[in-house]
Design an enzyme around this catalytic site. Structure first.
Site, short mmCIF file in Angstrom:
data_model
loop_
_atom_site.label_atom_id
_atom_site.label_comp_id
_atom_site.label_asym_id
_atom_site.label_seq_id
_atom_site.Cartn_x
_atom_site.Cartn_y
_atom_site.Cartn_z
N TYR A 285 31.91 34.62 36.63
CA TYR A 285 31.59 33.49 37.52
C TYR A 285 31.42 32.17 36.76
CZ TYR A 285 29.78 30.77 41.41
OH TYR A 285 29.62 29.82 42.37
N TYR B 169 34.13 43.85 26.70
CA TYR B 169 34.80 44.31 27.91
C TYR B 169 35.51 43.12 28.54
CZ TYR B 169 35.19 46.41 32.64
OH TYR B 169 35.65 46.89 33.85
N ILE C 51 38.18 54.06 28.91
CA ILE C 51 36.98 54.14 29.73
C ILE C 51 37.49 54.23 31.16
CG2 ILE C 51 34.88 52.97 30.48
CD1 ILE C 51 34.72 51.74 27.68
N ARG D 26 38.17 40.66 37.41
CA ARG D 26 36.83 40.61 38.00
C ARG D 26 36.01 39.42 37.52
NH1 ARG D 26 34.53 45.04 40.82
NH2 ARG D 26 35.89 46.86 40.92
N THR E 283 30.92 48.70 35.75
CA THR E 283 31.33 48.24 37.08
C THR E 283 31.38 49.41 38.06
OG1 THR E 283 32.68 46.55 36.01
CG2 THR E 283 33.12 47.00 38.33
N THR E 284 31.94 50.53 37.61
CA THR E 284 32.05 51.71 38.46
C THR E 284 30.69 52.26 38.83
OG1 THR E 284 34.14 52.22 37.34
CG2 THR E 284 33.17 53.98 38.64
N LYS F 295 37.07 47.05 25.36
CA LYS F 295 37.68 47.70 26.53
C LYS F 295 38.61 46.68 27.14
CE LYS F 295 36.67 49.55 31.13
NZ LYS F 295 35.61 49.80 32.15
#
Length: 292
Positions: free
Chosen positions: A107, A133, A204, A138, A44-45, A162
Protein backbone atom coordinates in the site's frame (compact mmCIF):
# COMPACT_ATOMS: atom_id res chain seq x y z
CA UNK A 1 20.74 -24.55 2.56
CA UNK A 2 18.38 -24.11 5.49
CA UNK A 3 15.25 -23.34 3.47
CA UNK A 4 15.27 -25.96 0.75
CA UNK A 5 12.46 -27.97 -0.79
CA UNK A 6 8.70 -27.67 -0.37
CA UNK A 7 7.43 -25.34 2.35
CA UNK A 8 3.69 -25.06 2.95
CA UNK A 9 2.18 -21.61 3.35
CA UNK A 10 -0.18 -22.87 6.05
CA UNK A 11 -3.82 -21.85 6.18
CA UNK A 12 -5.09 -20.74 9.58
CA UNK A 13 -8.17 -22.76 10.60
CA UNK A 14 -10.89 -20.78 12.36
CA UNK A 15 -13.98 -21.88 14.29
CA UNK A 16 -16.62 -19.36 15.33
CA UNK A 17 -14.22 -16.53 14.63
CA UNK A 18 -11.42 -17.94 16.76
CA UNK A 19 -8.25 -19.88 15.93
CA UNK A 20 -9.02 -23.62 15.84
CA UNK A 21 -5.88 -24.80 17.61
CA UNK A 22 -6.72 -28.50 17.43
CA UNK A 23 -7.30 -28.41 13.68
CA UNK A 24 -4.14 -26.32 13.20
CA UNK A 25 -1.97 -28.77 15.13
CA UNK A 26 -3.44 -31.71 13.23
CA UNK A 27 -2.84 -29.97 9.90
CA UNK A 28 0.80 -29.30 10.79
CA UNK A 29 1.32 -32.87 11.95
CA UNK A 30 -0.20 -34.26 8.75
CA UNK A 31 2.08 -32.01 6.71
CA UNK A 32 5.18 -33.29 8.49
CA UNK A 33 4.10 -36.92 8.32
CA UNK A 34 3.48 -36.46 4.57
CA UNK A 35 7.08 -35.38 4.00
CA UNK A 36 6.86 -31.60 3.77
CA UNK A 37 10.26 -29.90 4.06
CA UNK A 38 9.12 -26.87 6.06
CA UNK A 39 6.12 -24.78 7.11
CA UNK A 40 5.22 -21.09 6.97
CA UNK A 41 2.73 -19.79 9.54
CA UNK A 42 1.16 -16.32 9.22
CA UNK A 43 1.71 -15.77 5.53
CA UNK A 44 -0.83 -14.42 3.06
CA UNK A 45 -2.41 -17.86 2.84
CA UNK A 46 -2.67 -17.86 6.64
CA UNK A 47 -4.82 -14.69 6.52
CA UNK A 48 -2.28 -12.74 8.54
CA UNK A 49 -3.82 -9.48 7.30
CA UNK A 50 -6.94 -10.07 9.42
CA UNK A 51 -5.29 -11.46 12.55
CA UNK A 52 -4.60 -9.36 15.62
CA UNK A 53 -1.02 -9.18 16.89
CA UNK A 54 -1.94 -11.52 19.73
CA UNK A 55 -3.42 -14.04 17.30
CA UNK A 56 -0.43 -13.71 14.99
CA UNK A 57 1.95 -14.46 17.83
CA UNK A 58 -0.16 -17.34 19.12
CA UNK A 59 -0.24 -18.97 15.68
CA UNK A 60 3.57 -18.80 15.42
CA UNK A 61 4.03 -20.13 18.95
CA UNK A 62 1.68 -23.07 18.33
CA UNK A 63 3.38 -23.89 15.04
CA UNK A 64 6.86 -23.90 16.58
CA UNK A 65 5.61 -26.04 19.46
CA UNK A 66 3.92 -28.57 17.18
CA UNK A 67 6.86 -28.86 14.80
CA UNK A 68 9.36 -29.41 17.62
CA UNK A 69 12.35 -28.83 15.38
CA UNK A 70 11.52 -31.58 12.88
CA UNK A 71 11.37 -29.16 9.93
CA UNK A 72 12.21 -25.46 9.63
CA UNK A 73 9.55 -22.93 10.61
CA UNK A 74 9.68 -19.77 8.50
CA UNK A 75 7.38 -17.34 10.28
CA UNK A 76 5.55 -14.58 8.47
CA UNK A 77 6.59 -11.38 10.23
CA UNK A 78 6.33 -8.61 7.66
CA UNK A 79 4.24 -5.45 7.65
CA UNK A 80 3.87 -2.18 5.76
CA UNK A 81 4.74 -0.51 9.08
CA UNK A 82 8.46 -0.93 9.71
CA UNK A 83 8.16 -0.68 13.49
CA UNK A 84 5.44 -3.33 13.44
CA UNK A 85 7.60 -5.59 11.29
CA UNK A 86 10.42 -5.21 13.82
CA UNK A 87 8.06 -6.23 16.63
CA UNK A 88 6.73 -9.28 14.80
CA UNK A 89 10.20 -10.36 13.71
CA UNK A 90 11.53 -10.03 17.25
CA UNK A 91 8.67 -12.21 18.47
CA UNK A 92 9.31 -14.82 15.76
CA UNK A 93 12.88 -15.13 16.97
CA UNK A 94 11.87 -15.33 20.64
CA UNK A 95 9.26 -17.99 19.80
CA UNK A 96 11.92 -20.20 18.22
CA UNK A 97 11.17 -19.79 14.52
CA UNK A 98 14.08 -20.68 12.23
CA UNK A 99 13.61 -17.65 10.02
CA UNK A 100 11.32 -14.74 9.23
CA UNK A 101 9.45 -14.22 5.97
CA UNK A 102 9.38 -10.46 5.34
CA UNK A 103 7.01 -9.10 2.73
CA UNK A 104 7.71 -5.83 0.96
CA UNK A 105 5.61 -3.02 2.48
CA UNK A 106 2.23 -3.00 0.76
CA UNK A 107 0.00 0.00 0.00
CA UNK A 108 2.74 2.53 0.89
CA UNK A 109 4.49 1.87 -2.47
CA UNK A 110 8.00 2.71 -1.22
CA UNK A 111 10.87 3.42 -3.58
CA UNK A 112 13.72 0.92 -3.96
CA UNK A 113 15.63 3.00 -1.38
CA UNK A 114 12.64 2.81 0.95
CA UNK A 115 12.53 -0.96 0.56
CA UNK A 116 16.24 -1.19 1.32
CA UNK A 117 15.93 0.98 4.43
CA UNK A 118 12.87 -0.98 5.64
CA UNK A 119 14.71 -4.31 5.66
CA UNK A 120 17.90 -2.69 6.94
CA UNK A 121 16.05 -1.33 9.96
CA UNK A 122 14.58 -4.75 10.78
CA UNK A 123 18.04 -6.32 10.57
CA UNK A 124 19.48 -3.63 12.86
CA UNK A 125 16.92 -4.59 15.51
CA UNK A 126 16.73 -8.38 15.14
CA UNK A 127 19.31 -10.90 13.96
CA UNK A 128 17.94 -14.10 12.39
CA UNK A 129 17.71 -15.52 8.88
CA UNK A 130 15.44 -13.42 6.66
CA UNK A 131 13.64 -14.54 3.51
CA UNK A 132 12.36 -11.51 1.63
CA UNK A 133 8.94 -11.82 0.00
CA UNK A 134 8.32 -10.17 -3.35
CA UNK A 135 4.72 -10.34 -4.56
CA UNK A 136 3.92 -7.25 -6.67
CA UNK A 137 0.43 -8.50 -7.48
CA UNK A 138 -0.55 -7.96 -3.84
CA UNK A 139 1.76 -5.13 -2.79
CA UNK A 140 1.97 -2.89 -5.89
CA UNK A 141 5.75 -2.71 -5.51
CA UNK A 142 8.45 -4.85 -7.12
CA UNK A 143 11.67 -5.55 -5.20
CA UNK A 144 14.11 -5.35 -8.09
CA UNK A 145 17.17 -7.62 -8.48
CA UNK A 146 19.76 -4.82 -7.90
CA UNK A 147 18.04 -3.98 -4.60
CA UNK A 148 17.96 -7.64 -3.59
CA UNK A 149 21.67 -7.88 -4.38
CA UNK A 150 22.38 -4.77 -2.33
CA UNK A 151 20.47 -6.19 0.64
CA UNK A 152 22.24 -9.54 0.34
CA UNK A 153 25.64 -7.83 0.19
CA UNK A 154 25.07 -5.41 3.07
CA UNK A 155 22.92 -7.54 5.41
CA UNK A 156 24.22 -11.08 6.15
CA UNK A 157 20.84 -12.11 7.61
CA UNK A 158 19.16 -11.64 4.20
CA UNK A 159 19.69 -15.20 3.00
CA UNK A 160 16.99 -15.55 0.36
CA UNK A 161 13.77 -14.43 -1.27
CA UNK A 162 10.32 -15.79 -2.02
CA UNK A 163 9.78 -14.70 -5.61
CA UNK A 164 6.14 -14.45 -6.62
CA UNK A 165 6.51 -12.36 -9.76
CA UNK A 166 6.24 -15.39 -12.03
CA UNK A 167 9.05 -13.73 -14.00
CA UNK A 168 11.90 -16.16 -14.62
CA UNK A 169 14.06 -13.41 -16.08
CA UNK A 170 13.84 -11.55 -12.78
CA UNK A 171 14.56 -14.74 -10.82
CA UNK A 172 17.58 -15.40 -13.05
CA UNK A 173 18.88 -11.89 -12.41
CA UNK A 174 18.50 -12.30 -8.65
CA UNK A 175 20.61 -15.46 -8.77
CA UNK A 176 23.08 -13.90 -11.19
CA UNK A 177 23.60 -10.90 -8.90
CA UNK A 178 23.47 -12.74 -5.55
CA UNK A 179 25.18 -16.03 -6.41
CA UNK A 180 24.16 -19.70 -6.17
CA UNK A 181 24.05 -19.79 -2.36
CA UNK A 182 21.23 -17.23 -2.22
CA UNK A 183 18.04 -19.15 -1.41
CA UNK A 184 15.37 -18.36 -4.00
CA UNK A 185 12.00 -19.98 -3.33
CA UNK A 186 9.09 -19.89 -5.76
CA UNK A 187 6.01 -18.06 -4.59
CA UNK A 188 4.00 -19.42 -7.53
CA UNK A 189 2.91 -23.05 -7.60
CA UNK A 190 2.87 -22.82 -11.40
CA UNK A 191 6.59 -22.06 -11.68
CA UNK A 192 8.30 -24.39 -9.20
CA UNK A 193 10.10 -26.58 -11.73
CA UNK A 194 11.18 -23.71 -14.03
CA UNK A 195 12.49 -21.80 -11.00
CA UNK A 196 14.44 -24.83 -9.79
CA UNK A 197 15.94 -25.17 -13.25
CA UNK A 198 17.59 -21.73 -13.05
CA UNK A 199 18.99 -22.29 -9.56
CA UNK A 200 16.10 -21.89 -7.14
CA UNK A 201 15.99 -24.07 -4.04
CA UNK A 202 12.30 -24.72 -3.50
CA UNK A 203 8.81 -23.31 -3.08
CA UNK A 204 6.53 -21.75 -0.50
CA UNK A 205 3.37 -23.41 -1.69
CA UNK A 206 -0.39 -23.03 -1.45
CA UNK A 207 -1.10 -26.34 -3.19
CA UNK A 208 0.98 -28.31 -0.67
CA UNK A 209 -1.71 -27.56 1.93
CA UNK A 210 -3.67 -30.33 0.21
CA UNK A 211 -0.83 -32.27 -1.50
CA UNK A 212 2.27 -32.01 0.70
CA UNK A 213 3.61 -35.35 -0.50
CA UNK A 214 3.39 -34.44 -4.19
CA UNK A 215 5.01 -31.02 -3.88
CA UNK A 216 7.85 -32.36 -1.78
CA UNK A 217 8.23 -35.21 -4.29
CA UNK A 218 8.68 -32.70 -7.11
CA UNK A 219 11.48 -30.93 -5.24
CA UNK A 220 13.10 -34.18 -4.13
CA UNK A 221 13.11 -35.52 -7.66
CA UNK A 222 14.79 -32.38 -8.94
CA UNK A 223 17.51 -32.50 -6.30
CA UNK A 224 18.04 -36.20 -7.05
CA UNK A 225 18.59 -35.26 -10.73
CA UNK A 226 15.49 -37.27 -11.69
CA UNK A 227 14.15 -34.85 -14.28
CA UNK A 228 11.48 -37.21 -15.71
CA UNK A 229 9.99 -37.64 -12.22
CA UNK A 230 10.17 -33.91 -11.50
CA UNK A 231 8.47 -33.15 -14.81
CA UNK A 232 5.79 -35.78 -14.07
CA UNK A 233 5.07 -34.10 -10.71
CA UNK A 234 5.04 -30.67 -12.36
CA UNK A 235 2.29 -31.67 -14.76
CA UNK A 236 0.40 -33.66 -12.13
CA UNK A 237 0.27 -30.54 -9.95
CA UNK A 238 -0.58 -28.12 -12.77
CA UNK A 239 -4.34 -28.67 -12.63
CA UNK A 240 -4.31 -28.34 -8.83
CA UNK A 241 -2.45 -25.05 -9.14
CA UNK A 242 -5.10 -23.72 -11.50
CA UNK A 243 -7.91 -24.91 -9.23
CA UNK A 244 -6.43 -23.34 -6.09
CA UNK A 245 -6.52 -19.93 -7.76
CA UNK A 246 -9.96 -19.89 -9.40
CA UNK A 247 -10.84 -17.40 -6.70
CA UNK A 248 -8.66 -15.32 -4.39
CA UNK A 249 -6.23 -17.36 -2.29
CA UNK A 250 -6.85 -18.80 0.32
CA UNK A 251 -10.55 -19.21 -0.46
CA UNK A 252 -10.18 -22.29 -2.73
CA UNK A 253 -7.55 -24.07 -0.64
CA UNK A 254 -9.53 -23.58 2.57
CA UNK A 255 -12.61 -24.88 0.79
CA UNK A 256 -10.64 -27.89 -0.44
CA UNK A 257 -9.31 -28.65 3.04
CA UNK A 258 -12.82 -28.43 4.46
CA UNK A 259 -14.13 -30.84 1.80
CA UNK A 260 -11.26 -33.16 2.75
CA UNK A 261 -12.43 -33.02 6.37
CA UNK A 262 -9.31 -31.33 7.72
CA UNK A 263 -10.65 -27.91 8.76
CA UNK A 264 -13.93 -26.04 9.15
CA UNK A 265 -14.90 -23.86 6.22
CA UNK A 266 -14.37 -20.46 7.75
CA UNK A 267 -12.46 -17.40 6.65
CA UNK A 268 -12.50 -13.79 7.72
CA UNK A 269 -14.04 -10.86 5.93
CA UNK A 270 -13.37 -9.37 3.50
CA UNK A 271 -12.81 -12.93 2.21
CA UNK A 272 -16.07 -14.74 1.52
CA UNK A 273 -17.06 -18.33 0.64
CA UNK A 274 -16.64 -19.47 -2.93
CA UNK A 275 -19.43 -18.87 -5.40
CA UNK A 276 -21.77 -21.89 -5.61
CA UNK A 277 -20.66 -22.62 -9.18
CA UNK A 278 -16.95 -22.58 -8.34
CA UNK A 279 -17.56 -24.58 -5.18
CA UNK A 280 -19.25 -27.32 -7.19
CA UNK A 281 -16.44 -27.24 -9.74
CA UNK A 282 -13.91 -27.68 -6.95
CA UNK A 283 -15.90 -30.49 -5.34
CA UNK A 284 -16.10 -32.34 -8.64
CA UNK A 285 -12.39 -31.83 -9.27
CA UNK A 286 -11.39 -33.19 -5.86
CA UNK A 287 -13.74 -36.14 -6.25
CA UNK A 288 -12.27 -36.90 -9.66
CA UNK A 289 -8.78 -36.79 -8.14
CA UNK A 290 -9.98 -39.10 -5.31
CA UNK A 291 -9.15 -36.59 -2.57
CA UNK A 292 -12.71 -36.68 -1.24
Amino acid sequence: MQFKGAFTALVTPFSNGQLDEEAYRKLIEWQIQSGINGVVPCGTTGESATMSHDEHKRVIRICVDQVKGRVPVLAGAGSNNTAEAVELTRFAKEAGADGALLITPYYNKPTQEGLYQHFKRIAEEVSMPFILYNVPGRTSVNLLPPTVARLNKDIPDVVGIKEATGDLNQVSQVLEFCGPDFQVLSGDDFTVLPLLSVGGCGVISVVSNILPDKMSALCSAWFAADLPKAREMHYLLASFSRMMFIETNPIPVKTALSLMGRINLEMRLPLTPMSPANSETLRGFLADKKLI
